[in-house]
Design an enzyme around this catalytic site. Sequence first.
Site: not given
Length: 494
Positions: A298, A338
């Site tokens: 931490s 497409r």
Amino acid sequence: MTDAASPARGAVRADGDVGLLSPVSASPLVGVLTGDRAVLAAILAVESGWAAVLEKADLAPAGAAAVVASAAEAGRYDPVDIARRAQGGGNPVIPLLGDLRKQVAVLDTGNVGAGKAVHTSLTSQDVLDTALMLLARNTVEALLADLKGATTALATLAEQHADTLCVGRSLTQHSLPFTFGLRAAQWFQGVAAAGRNLENVEFPVQFGGAAGTLAAGSVLTSGSSATPFSLADALASQLGLSAAPAPWHTNRLAITSLGHALTAVLDSFGKIAADVLFLSRPEVGELAEPRAAGRGVSSAMPQKQNPVLSVLVRSAALQAPGLAAQLHLAAANFNDERPDGAWHTEWPALRQLLALALGAAGPLRELAEGLQVFPEAMRRNLDLAGPLLLAEGVGAAVAPLLEDKDGRNGKQQLQAVVDRTLQAPTAEQAATYRKLLREAVPASVLPDVRLEELLDPASYLGEAAEISRRILATYPAFAANSSSDTDANGASRG
């Protein structure tokens, strides 16, 4: 106005995305297999492979493939520059192809006409779809290696702790006696089942030409013994991909199946991470992650040992469903031959899924291989509920022995015992339950010895051991080093 902390608008970083805000996918292996340079290399491998196929079919000059292969070395190209220029045509194949042709022209010192082997009869989607399949295949191979390392470790935990008592929980509350071996076996089953599914995913080559009709391929092979289909099959063989019976330009099952399989893998990882995160809480204390220098620290609290492996794995699992949904959303919107944007949204979603799955597999393996198990804490937590935890088993065994009393059958009488017990203070419930149960069930009906047997958590584990054995036997390839040597039906495998 800009400063060192605020890059100028339009500036491009040479190092690209290095995973600063996605630590689970920041490993070097993930970058090597899924990064921009890996995409670039995969595109070039497709172009080089295609040149080799054409030369073998006598559809390109002899020696052309070697020139193209040399020109297709990824180190010759700048991915940052190609990415910038890709905006001009909507995909990276177009600018890269221009650069590749220039390189081929420079390297074709023997004037073999190698340029004729570059991209002939292909379209950008053929190349990019095939390249992404190649990228995915390479990534999945590495992912499965770590996944099987994790399942081997989980199988070992299941066998070592087959008799380690713990408490089962449902809706956050204690439910029944359980074993840690069965919990590990269930973890194993989730990962192994997802891994088997991922193993069965196919990575098909794409070859359809400009509109998926193979028109240019038909012209190319006119008068040849080759056909567009034989060329496509040869390209698949050249690249180590699956052959495709037909172009899949607008049928995106290859993409969504892969996305589903990757998400299922991360689902199974997430289940383990969620359990470990809970079970490693100090007030529970049944498990702990393997320790490593500098991990779990931490910035403010020096005593903290955060379960970072599980946190990283869970972070990947929580991102995966949205990415899979994006793939399905794109597939459902592949309009015409497409699409206008749907195809483009697949690329980042698929690559991020690959990166997350591969990135999470390493920490998950390390977690499974080094998991610290504390049986004493498991027994302590099991005993918190006291004999009440056995109320279901007691009821099943004793209710039929009791005669109707005051209009209540045996089951109702025993439920009344439980209800009265729950009115007592928590610390007194164990003793209260034993006392009220003994009063409700005479020794003549249930001797003290038999009552104590019923109140022993180890006596009410059902088929926990057999369930674990059957799970491990169902996935032998994923429990490589376990001692299980029978199949799910009890038959010997060897």
